[in-house]
Motif scaffolding. Structure first.
Motif, PDB file in Angstrom:
ATOM      1  N   PHE A   1     -24.488   6.912 -25.183  1.00 32.13           N
ATOM      2  CA  PHE A   1     -24.474   7.368 -23.664  1.00 32.13           C
ATOM      3  C   PHE A   1     -23.780   6.536 -22.792  1.00 32.13           C
ATOM      4  N   GLU A   2     -23.708   4.889 -22.929  1.00 30.67           N
ATOM      5  CA  GLU A   2     -23.034   4.019 -22.313  1.00 30.67           C
ATOM      6  C   GLU A   2     -21.719   4.434 -22.072  1.00 30.67           C
ATOM      7  N   ASP A   3     -21.032   4.688 -23.073  1.00 29.37           N
ATOM      8  CA  ASP A   3     -19.704   5.056 -23.112  1.00 29.37           C
ATOM      9  C   ASP A   3     -19.262   6.376 -22.238  1.00 29.37           C
ATOM     10  N   ALA A   4     -20.160   7.374 -22.657  1.00 28.48           N
ATOM     11  CA  ALA A   4     -20.119   8.678 -21.930  1.00 28.48           C
ATOM     12  C   ALA A   4     -20.318   8.598 -20.600  1.00 28.48           C
ATOM     13  N   ARG A   5     -21.108   7.492 -19.998  1.00 27.98           N
ATOM     14  CA  ARG A   5     -21.267   7.449 -18.401  1.00 27.98           C
ATOM     15  C   ARG A   5     -19.826   6.913 -17.661  1.00 27.98           C
ATOM     16  N   ARG A   6     -18.925   6.493 -18.612  1.00 20.76           N
ATOM     17  CA  ARG A   6     -17.867   5.774 -17.972  1.00 20.76           C
ATOM     18  C   ARG A   6     -16.858   6.968 -17.486  1.00 20.76           C
ATOM     19  N   THR A   7     -16.052   6.510 -16.437  1.00 23.04           N
ATOM     20  CA  THR A   7     -15.089   7.867 -15.756  1.00 23.04           C
ATOM     21  C   THR A   7     -14.260   8.109 -17.119  1.00 23.04           C
ATOM     22  N   ARG A   8     -13.775   7.299 -18.078  1.00 21.28           N
ATOM     23  CA  ARG A   8     -12.831   7.621 -18.909  1.00 21.28           C
ATOM     24  C   ARG A   8     -13.424   6.882 -20.379  1.00 21.28           C
ATOM     25  N   PRO A   9     -14.184   7.773 -20.866  1.00 20.05           N
ATOM     26  CA  PRO A   9     -14.743   6.901 -22.091  1.00 20.05           C
ATOM     27  C   PRO A   9     -13.838   6.500 -23.224  1.00 20.05           C
ATOM     28  N   ASP A  10     -14.166   5.235 -23.810  1.00 21.82           N
ATOM     29  CA  ASP A  10     -13.304   4.709 -24.727  1.00 21.82           C
ATOM     30  C   ASP A  10     -13.530   4.901 -26.242  1.00 21.82           C
ATOM     31  N   ARG A  11     -14.652   5.433 -26.386  1.00 26.99           N
ATOM     32  CA  ARG A  11     -14.883   5.585 -27.954  1.00 26.99           C
ATOM     33  C   ARG A  11     -14.659   7.140 -28.371  1.00 26.99           C
ATOM     34  N   GLN A  12     -14.052   7.752 -27.617  1.00 25.11           N
ATOM     35  CA  GLN A  12     -13.440   9.096 -27.850  1.00 25.11           C
ATOM     36  C   GLN A  12     -11.985   9.149 -27.507  1.00 25.11           C
ATOM     37  N   ILE A  13     -11.264  10.146 -28.014  1.00 27.16           N
ATOM     38  CA  ILE A  13      -9.642  10.157 -27.596  1.00 27.16           C
ATOM     39  C   ILE A  13      -9.225  11.755 -27.633  1.00 27.16           C
ATOM     40  N   ALA A  14      -8.446  12.357 -26.898  1.00 20.61           N
ATOM     41  CA  ALA A  14      -7.721  13.389 -26.868  1.00 20.61           C
ATOM     42  C   ALA A  14      -6.463  13.130 -27.561  1.00 20.61           C
ATOM     43  N   PHE A  15      -6.555  13.725 -28.776  1.00 14.38           N
ATOM     44  CA  PHE A  15      -5.212  13.832 -29.750  1.00 14.38           C
ATOM     45  C   PHE A  15      -4.327  15.060 -29.341  1.00 14.38           C
ATOM     46  N   LYS A  16      -3.615  14.911 -28.497  1.00 22.39           N
ATOM     47  CA  LYS A  16      -2.783  16.295 -28.182  1.00 22.39           C
ATOM     48  C   LYS A  16      -1.722  16.716 -29.034  1.00 22.39           C
ATOM     49  N   PHE A  17      -1.325  17.947 -28.944  1.00 27.60           N
ATOM     50  CA  PHE A  17      -0.187  18.411 -29.832  1.00 27.60           C
ATOM     51  C   PHE A  17       1.116  18.359 -29.233  1.00 27.60           C
ATOM     52  N   GLY A  18       2.340  18.748 -29.808  1.00 30.21           N
ATOM     53  CA  GLY A  18       3.263  18.702 -29.047  1.00 30.21           C
ATOM     54  C   GLY A  18       3.194  19.659 -28.325  1.00 30.21           C
TER      55      GLY A  18
ATOM     56  N   ASP B   1      -4.864  22.449 -26.550  1.00 28.80           N
ATOM     57  CA  ASP B   1      -3.885  21.803 -26.673  1.00 28.80           C
ATOM     58  C   ASP B   1      -4.018  20.241 -27.257  1.00 28.80           C
ATOM     59  N   GLY B   2      -4.933  20.308 -28.031  1.00 28.71           N
ATOM     60  CA  GLY B   2      -5.213  19.107 -28.837  1.00 28.71           C
ATOM     61  C   GLY B   2      -6.353  19.197 -29.606  1.00 28.71           C
ATOM     62  N   LEU B   3      -6.772  17.767 -30.124  1.00 25.55           N
ATOM     63  CA  LEU B   3      -8.047  17.629 -30.686  1.00 25.55           C
ATOM     64  C   LEU B   3      -8.883  16.398 -29.804  1.00 25.55           C
ATOM     65  N   VAL B   4     -10.273  16.576 -30.004  1.00 24.41           N
ATOM     66  CA  VAL B   4     -11.027  15.386 -29.352  1.00 24.41           C
ATOM     67  C   VAL B   4     -11.654  14.794 -30.643  1.00 24.41           C
ATOM     68  N   VAL B   5     -11.000  13.366 -30.630  1.00 27.26           N
ATOM     69  CA  VAL B   5     -11.616  12.600 -31.912  1.00 27.26           C
ATOM     70  C   VAL B   5     -12.992  11.549 -31.413  1.00 27.26           C
ATOM     71  N   LYS B   6     -13.976  11.636 -32.193  1.00 20.46           N
ATOM     72  CA  LYS B   6     -15.257  10.643 -31.613  1.00 20.46           C
ATOM     73  C   LYS B   6     -15.929  10.344 -33.083  1.00 20.46           C
ATOM     74  N   GLU B   7     -16.848   9.617 -32.951  1.00 19.91           N
ATOM     75  CA  GLU B   7     -17.618   8.897 -33.715  1.00 19.91           C
ATOM     76  C   GLU B   7     -19.194   9.840 -33.939  1.00 19.91           C
ATOM     77  N   ARG B   8     -19.833   9.857 -34.871  1.00 20.22           N
ATOM     78  CA  ARG B   8     -20.832  10.738 -35.316  1.00 20.22           C
ATOM     79  C   ARG B   8     -21.992  10.250 -34.050  1.00 20.22           C
ATOM     80  N   ARG B   9     -22.084   8.884 -33.942  1.00 18.27           N
ATOM     81  CA  ARG B   9     -23.224   8.523 -33.085  1.00 18.27           C
ATOM     82  C   ARG B   9     -22.981   8.832 -31.530  1.00 18.27           C
ATOM     83  N   ILE B  10     -24.020   9.193 -30.785  1.00 14.93           N
ATOM     84  CA  ILE B  10     -24.004   9.467 -29.579  1.00 14.93           C
ATOM     85  C   ILE B  10     -24.022   8.065 -28.737  1.00 14.93           C
TER      86      ILE B  10
END
Length: 652
Positions: A282-299, A271-280
């Motif tokens: 971990f601090e961002d991943a521990r958030r309930t809603r990570p900021d450094r990646q995004i779900a780019f959804k389709f119509g 239902d879309g794409l997940v867009v992120k950076e190459r670097r892992i």
């Protein structure tokens, strides 16, 4: 001006909180009550009214049928963008050297927990911290590895967690769970059955991993970045998500457009794409809603709405139900009408006036109603028409269609005339003219078309300014066009008689199967046709009945020499048995002209790519279009315009 007022805003916030919690819980327990689009609208409204509301840090909650287990890795949700502008706004605040883009799988999240390379638990997403232990069910799923081994055959001493998405393939849904609104709902329900039945029909595709020390604390990972993570998971033997590395935000937008067009050809839903950076991070991943990646959804491709009425579309002898419902947005357009197919489909769905229905529009497919959400108790039954609106004859409900059985029904005869002109491709013979000739009783059969003279046609081309004239250029043009269409292939000839469900492709299959002449078709029995690949009993009977109904006129047209069926007595035509589909623009001719060449050479044309298609014709073989993708999936030959012309040139 505030539409709610201060008290109204507070009340609306409380209402939205309750709705979001309710729908989250139903979603994570496999009983989704509303679609993603409806949920997202509630979420966005609450965010605009109260951006810091605690509900945004809440994920979901599983049911009480399984033991509760803490996750080893965070399983939060993602920020989302549904439009290019929203994504570019996020990208402007997250400028990466490159963007990693993965398919956003539309299934149910699952965490696999491993100790020294051995699977010990499989845990659902739950509330993001604690989920249900469904290990016994997960062991039955495809893609769930009980032990981890490297490509050298040695066990990998990995302790930690692997995260993936439980999906159901379209073929499984269509054959076993068509009563479920979609693959995701079916997968959610199956994976949480207490007895585990049906889990063997599910698959896991993975996209994340995290090493721990066995007590939940981070440990050294066997990979250094997000690309290495996917490569490591694949080396373990997992089915991994598709990954692309793109240079900038504009490339991501272009890639999303290509994937959106071809995703209907995939074996599972995204239902879309997940867009992120190459670097892992971990601090961002521990958030309930990570900021450094995004779900780019389709119509949106499907939506839930309320059925308000059913209209019956009359085409020839057939009455087709069309649902009328509250407008919904699908693939960027507002949809208020969709096909209900036939009486059997309506009965299978249990649809009623007032039912909440699932409407889908995937790829190039016309919108259709595919399911009913929740109970239809209290809703009004749909009334089927009982008599023909044209001749008054009682309609026949054959299950797969509702139709008028009267061969002399005026509406049915007119439709046959229109079908003949369309199939034979008498282009100058417009619909207004055939209706006028039929209304006046001048043309009442296919044979009457070929008895038309310039004199008979001329009055239909004269107006008040041409009284007294005896000649008409329009009449002459139509007459000449009719005379130029006396020779045709056997599939075109039979298809022109408007037999329900019998087009040129169907007749072409019979010709290829050993029925190359009109006499051989007319002499065949239902058993003869049933023996042909792709012909079941219902289709075989329909062909025999249709041929029998039209036999007298068919034989008269051929025996009188009015119509010459090409290729039926001697060698087959060059493209006999071959089917073509065109996509994109042609350089040397219009698509209609190319299709006419195919038909003249004994071939047939299709509007979409199917497994039995012979050729897809395109001048852009590398396009990521859905037709190209389907051709690759089915092994259909893809040819360009020059190659096409080399096939038809001998017949031109």
């Amino acid at each position: 001006m505030d539409l709610f007022g201060e008290d109204g805003i507070e009340g609306r916030i409380l209402e939205l909180e309750g709705l979001i919690k309710r729908y989250q819980d139903s979603y994570y327990n496999g009983e989704a009550e509303i679609t993603d689009a409806e949920f997202d609208a509630l979420w966005d409204e609450l965010k605009s009214l109260n951006p810091s509301n605690p509900v945004f840090s809440r994920v979901g909650a599983d049911n009480g049928s399984f033991a509760k287990v803490h996750h080893r890795m965070p399983m939060g949700s993602q920020e989302k963008a549904a439009e290019d502008g929203q994504f570019l706004k996020w990208a402007s605040a997250h400028k990466y050297d490159e963007y990693l883009v993965e398919y956003k799988l539309d299934g149910a999240s699952l965490e696999l927990q491993y100790d020294s390379g051995v699977l010990v638990r499989a845990v659902t997403r739950g509330d993001g911290t604690i989920g249900d232990d469904i290990t016994q069910n997960a062991r039955k799923m495809g893609g769930v590895l009980p032990e981890l081994f490297g490509r050298d055959g040695e066990r990998i001493a990995f302790t930690g967690a692997v995260r993936g998405e439980v999906i159901m393939r379209h073929s499984v849904h269509d054959s076993l769970y068509a009563d479920k609104a979609n693959c995701r709902n079916a997968a959610n329900g199956l994976m949480k059955r207490k007895d585990g039945s049906g889990s063997e029909n599910l698959n896991l595709i993975v996209y994340d991993a995290l090493a721990t020390d066995g007590e939940g604390n981070p440990a050294d990972n066997p990979f250094s970045d997000e690309v290495g993570k996917i490569e490591w998971l694949a080396s373990c033997g997992f089915d991994v998500v598709h990954l692309e590395v793109l240079p900038d935000a504009d490339s991501v937008i272009a890639y999303r457009a290509r994937v959106s067009e071809m995703r209907s050809s995939l074996e599972f839903d995204i239902d879309g794409l997940v867009v992120k950076e190459r670097r892992i991070d971990f601090e961002d991943a521990r958030r309930t809603r990570p900021d450094r990646q995004i779900a780019f959804k389709f119509g949106l491709e499907e939506a839930v709405t309320v059925l308000r009425d059913v209209e019956w579309s009359e085409s020839g002898s057939t009455y087709t139900p069309v649902g009328i419902f509250d407008g919904v947005q699908l693939n960027g357009t507002t949809v208020q009408r969709a096909s209900l197919a036939n009486p059997d489909t309506m009965r299978r769905l249990g649809v009623k006036i007032g039912s909440r229905v699932v409407v889908v529009k995937r790829g190039e497919i016309i919108p259709k109603i595919e399911g009913v959400v929740g109970s239809s108790d209290g809703c009004r039954e749909i009334v089927f028409p009982s008599v023909c609106s044209s001749c008054g004859a009682p309609l026949v409900d054959a299950g797969t269609r509702l139709f008028c059985p009267n061969q002399g029904c005026p509406k049915r005869v007119l439709h046959r005339l229109q079908k003949w002109i369309s199939v034979v491709d008498i282009r100058d013979f417009g619909d207004t003219l055939i209706r006028s000739l039929f209304r006046d009783g001048v043309v009442k059969s296919v044979s009457d078309i070929y008895s038309l003279s310039v004199e008979k046609l001329t009055p239909y081309f004269l107006d008040e300014n041409s009284v007294g004239k005896k000649d008409s250029l329009g009449a002459r043009k139509v007459f000449d066009s009719i005379q130029a269409h006396r020779k045709m292939s056997l599939p075109a000839f039979v298809a022109g008689f408007d037999i329900e469900g019998v087009g040129e492709t169907v007749v072409g299959k019979l010709v290829d199967a050993g029925f190359p002449t009109l006499d051989s078709l007319l002499s065949a029995s239902p058993d003869d046709f049933s023996a042909v690949h792709g012909f079941a009993e219902i289709m075989a009977n329909a062909v025999v009945e249709g041929l029998s109904e039209n036999r007298a006129e068919m034989e008269s047209l051929v025996s009188s020499g009015t119509i010459e069926i090409s290729g039926s007595l001697g060698a087959p035509l060059p493209l006999s048995g071959k089917s073509f589909c065109f996509t994109g623009e042609l350089r040397s001719m219009k698509r209609a002209e190319a299709e006419a060449l195919v038909k003249a050479a004994g071939g047939s044309c299709k509007s979409s790519v199917t497994k039995d298609l012979s050729y897809l014709v395109t001048n852009d073989k590398e396009s990521g279009s859905s037709k190209n993708a389907k051709a690759a999936k089915y092994g259909v030959s893809v040819i360009d315009e020059d190659e096409f012309m080399s096939l038809v040139k001998p017949s031109c």
